[in-house]
Structure formats: C-alpha cells, structure tokens
Scaffold this motif. Sequence first.
Motif, PDB file in Angstrom:
ATOM      1  N   PRO A  10     -18.288  31.886  13.420  1.00  0.00           N
ATOM      2  CA  PRO A  10     -19.467  31.177  12.918  1.00  0.00           C
ATOM      3  C   PRO A  10     -19.768  29.874  13.664  1.00  0.00           C
ATOM      4  CG  PRO A  10     -18.166  31.958  11.081  1.00  0.00           C
ATOM      5  CD  PRO A  10     -17.373  32.240  12.321  1.00  0.00           C
ATOM      6  N   LYS A  11     -18.737  29.168  14.080  1.00  0.00           N
ATOM      7  CA  LYS A  11     -18.941  27.918  14.823  1.00  0.00           C
ATOM      8  C   LYS A  11     -19.620  28.192  16.166  1.00  0.00           C
ATOM      9  CE  LYS A  11     -18.155  23.462  15.148  1.00  0.00           C
ATOM     10  NZ  LYS A  11     -18.723  22.494  14.229  1.00  0.00           N
ATOM     11  N   ASP A  12     -19.305  29.331  16.792  1.00  0.00           N
ATOM     12  CA  ASP A  12     -19.960  29.709  18.046  1.00  0.00           C
ATOM     13  C   ASP A  12     -21.448  29.948  17.812  1.00  0.00           C
ATOM     14  OD1 ASP A  12     -17.488  29.688  19.412  1.00  0.00           O
ATOM     15  OD2 ASP A  12     -17.097  31.748  18.784  1.00  0.00           O
ATOM     16  N   ILE A  13     -21.771  30.646  16.737  1.00  0.00           N
ATOM     17  CA  ILE A  13     -23.177  30.918  16.416  1.00  0.00           C
ATOM     18  C   ILE A  13     -23.899  29.609  16.151  1.00  0.00           C
ATOM     19  CG2 ILE A  13     -24.728  32.021  14.755  1.00  0.00           C
ATOM     20  CD1 ILE A  13     -22.619  34.233  14.466  1.00  0.00           C
ATOM     21  N   ILE A  16     -24.548  28.005  19.601  1.00  0.00           N
ATOM     22  CA  ILE A  16     -25.495  28.757  20.430  1.00  0.00           C
ATOM     23  C   ILE A  16     -26.912  28.663  19.874  1.00  0.00           C
ATOM     24  CG2 ILE A  16     -26.150  31.080  21.190  1.00  0.00           C
ATOM     25  CD1 ILE A  16     -23.137  31.708  21.377  1.00  0.00           C
ATOM     26  N   THR A  17     -27.060  28.789  18.552  1.00  0.00           N
ATOM     27  CA  THR A  17     -28.393  28.863  17.959  1.00  0.00           C
ATOM     28  C   THR A  17     -28.910  27.519  17.445  1.00  0.00           C
ATOM     29  OG1 THR A  17     -27.537  29.364  15.750  1.00  0.00           O
ATOM     30  CG2 THR A  17     -28.009  31.242  17.210  1.00  0.00           C
ATOM     31  N   GLY A  18     -28.008  26.578  17.188  1.00  0.00           N
ATOM     32  CA  GLY A  18     -28.432  25.312  16.614  1.00  0.00           C
ATOM     33  C   GLY A  18     -28.603  25.362  15.113  1.00  0.00           C
ATOM     34  N   ARG A  19     -28.217  26.447  14.498  1.00  0.00           N
ATOM     35  CA  ARG A  19     -28.313  26.590  13.038  1.00  0.00           C
ATOM     36  C   ARG A  19     -27.003  26.138  12.408  1.00  0.00           C
ATOM     37  NH1 ARG A  19     -32.360  30.454  11.502  1.00  0.00           N
ATOM     38  NH2 ARG A  19     -31.914  29.643   9.437  1.00  0.00           N
ATOM     39  N   SER A  20     -26.903  26.223  11.096  1.00  0.00           N
ATOM     40  CA  SER A  20     -25.709  25.764  10.385  1.00  0.00           C
ATOM     41  C   SER A  20     -24.574  26.785  10.499  1.00  0.00           C
ATOM     42  CB  SER A  20     -26.031  25.540   8.906  1.00  0.00           C
ATOM     43  OG  SER A  20     -26.310  26.768   8.269  1.00  0.00           O
ATOM     44  N   GLU A  21     -23.367  26.322  10.170  1.00  0.00           N
ATOM     45  CA  GLU A  21     -22.216  27.216  10.190  1.00  0.00           C
ATOM     46  C   GLU A  21     -22.325  28.257   9.074  1.00  0.00           C
ATOM     47  OE1 GLU A  21     -17.346  27.068  10.422  1.00  0.00           O
ATOM     48  OE2 GLU A  21     -18.482  25.207  10.432  1.00  0.00           O
ATOM     49  N   ARG A  22     -22.924  27.883   7.977  1.00  0.00           N
ATOM     50  CA  ARG A  22     -23.141  28.839   6.877  1.00  0.00           C
ATOM     51  C   ARG A  22     -24.050  29.975   7.333  1.00  0.00           C
ATOM     52  NH1 ARG A  22     -23.432  28.071   0.741  1.00  0.00           N
ATOM     53  NH2 ARG A  22     -24.573  29.917   0.104  1.00  0.00           N
ATOM     54  N   GLY A  24     -24.224  31.012  10.336  1.00  0.00           N
ATOM     55  CA  GLY A  24     -23.366  31.811  11.209  1.00  0.00           C
ATOM     56  C   GLY A  24     -22.520  32.809  10.437  1.00  0.00           C
ATOM     57  N   ARG A  25     -21.993  32.387   9.303  1.00  0.00           N
ATOM     58  CA  ARG A  25     -21.195  33.302   8.473  1.00  0.00           C
ATOM     59  C   ARG A  25     -22.050  34.435   7.931  1.00  0.00           C
ATOM     60  NH1 ARG A  25     -19.018  28.347   6.601  1.00  0.00           N
ATOM     61  NH2 ARG A  25     -20.260  28.449   4.712  1.00  0.00           N
ATOM     62  N   LYS A  26     -23.257  34.089   7.461  1.00  0.00           N
ATOM     63  CA  LYS A  26     -24.152  35.120   6.937  1.00  0.00           C
ATOM     64  C   LYS A  26     -24.563  36.099   8.035  1.00  0.00           C
ATOM     65  CE  LYS A  26     -26.214  32.509   3.150  1.00  0.00           C
ATOM     66  NZ  LYS A  26     -27.467  31.978   2.598  1.00  0.00           N
ATOM     67  N   LEU A  27     -24.849  35.572   9.210  1.00  0.00           N
ATOM     68  CA  LEU A  27     -25.254  36.423  10.321  1.00  0.00           C
ATOM     69  C   LEU A  27     -24.116  37.351  10.740  1.00  0.00           C
ATOM     70  CD1 LEU A  27     -27.513  37.160  12.274  1.00  0.00           C
ATOM     71  CD2 LEU A  27     -26.623  35.419  13.828  1.00  0.00           C
ATOM     72  N   LEU A  28     -22.886  36.851  10.761  1.00  0.00           N
ATOM     73  CA  LEU A  28     -21.752  37.720  11.097  1.00  0.00           C
ATOM     74  C   LEU A  28     -21.617  38.857  10.094  1.00  0.00           C
ATOM     75  CD1 LEU A  28     -18.885  35.362  12.327  1.00  0.00           C
ATOM     76  CD2 LEU A  28     -20.231  36.979  13.651  1.00  0.00           C
ATOM     77  N   HIS A  34     -24.465  46.020  10.065  1.00  0.00           N
ATOM     78  CA  HIS A  34     -25.293  46.762  11.018  1.00  0.00           C
ATOM     79  C   HIS A  34     -24.449  47.728  11.854  1.00  0.00           C
ATOM     80  CE1 HIS A  34     -28.539  47.510  13.886  1.00  0.00           C
ATOM     81  NE2 HIS A  34     -27.664  47.283  14.854  1.00  0.00           N
ATOM     82  N   PHE A  35     -23.287  47.281  12.284  1.00  0.00           N
ATOM     83  CA  PHE A  35     -22.421  48.105  13.126  1.00  0.00           C
ATOM     84  C   PHE A  35     -21.403  48.912  12.327  1.00  0.00           C
ATOM     85  CE2 PHE A  35     -23.891  45.035  16.333  1.00  0.00           C
ATOM     86  CZ  PHE A  35     -24.290  45.920  17.315  1.00  0.00           C
ATOM     87  N   GLY A  36     -21.444  48.827  11.001  1.00  0.00           N
ATOM     88  CA  GLY A  36     -20.548  49.611  10.159  1.00  0.00           C
ATOM     89  C   GLY A  36     -19.100  49.170  10.238  1.00  0.00           C
ATOM     90  N   LYS A  37     -18.870  47.878  10.348  1.00  0.00           N
ATOM     91  CA  LYS A  37     -17.506  47.355  10.458  1.00  0.00           C
ATOM     92  C   LYS A  37     -17.022  46.873   9.096  1.00  0.00           C
ATOM     93  CE  LYS A  37     -17.174  46.090  15.227  1.00  0.00           C
ATOM     94  NZ  LYS A  37     -16.433  45.187  16.069  1.00  0.00           N
ATOM     95  N   GLU A  38     -15.714  46.832   8.956  1.00  0.00           N
ATOM     96  CA  GLU A  38     -15.096  46.306   7.743  1.00  0.00           C
ATOM     97  C   GLU A  38     -15.100  44.771   7.802  1.00  0.00           C
ATOM     98  OE1 GLU A  38     -14.038  48.119   5.174  1.00  0.00           O
ATOM     99  OE2 GLU A  38     -14.579  49.986   6.167  1.00  0.00           O
ATOM    100  N   SER A  39     -14.853  44.144   6.657  1.00  0.00           N
ATOM    101  CA  SER A  39     -14.929  42.681   6.588  1.00  0.00           C
ATOM    102  C   SER A  39     -13.860  41.996   7.438  1.00  0.00           C
ATOM    103  CB  SER A  39     -14.792  42.222   5.143  1.00  0.00           C
ATOM    104  OG  SER A  39     -13.533  42.608   4.629  1.00  0.00           O
ATOM    105  N   TYR A  40     -12.726  42.648   7.675  1.00  0.00           N
ATOM    106  CA  TYR A  40     -11.637  42.040   8.439  1.00  0.00           C
ATOM    107  C   TYR A  40     -11.771  42.250   9.955  1.00  0.00           C
ATOM    108  CZ  TYR A  40     -10.006  46.859   8.249  1.00  0.00           C
ATOM    109  OH  TYR A  40      -9.922  48.225   8.346  1.00  0.00           O
TER     110      TYR A  40
END
Length: 67
Positions: A10-13, A16-22, A24-28, A34-40
Amino acid sequence: MKIVRACIYPKDIQCITGRSERYGRKLLNKIKAHFGKESYQFITSEEFAEYSGIKLEIVNEYLQKVS
C-alpha cells in the motif's frame, strides 16, 4: 546487481499515485479480487500495472529507487 522487489505494498501505491495509504489497501483488495487471489497472496508489479493502467516501466523504476 541490485535485487528489485517483485510485490507491491500500500505504501508503494501511495507514493506512485499520490493517494492515501488507505486507498492503497483498498486498491490491493480490488486487484486481488480481480485476479482471483486469496487475501494472503501478494500482488506483483505486473498485475498492478495491468490493473491500474500505469506503465510497467514506471512501476519498476519506482521499485528500483526504493529498493
């Protein structure tokens, strides 16, 4: 040769984007769904670039600077 990190946090997002870390977490979480991945599971720089529309070169350039 310097090793470049392969996963995005999230800190990378935030940097890169200039948005908040929160944002970034939501976007992740959206990218994982979207890619069908598990939370871990991690998101790679390629997956982030594909989902966000930001060029992979820009993402990798940022990761090289912070690694």
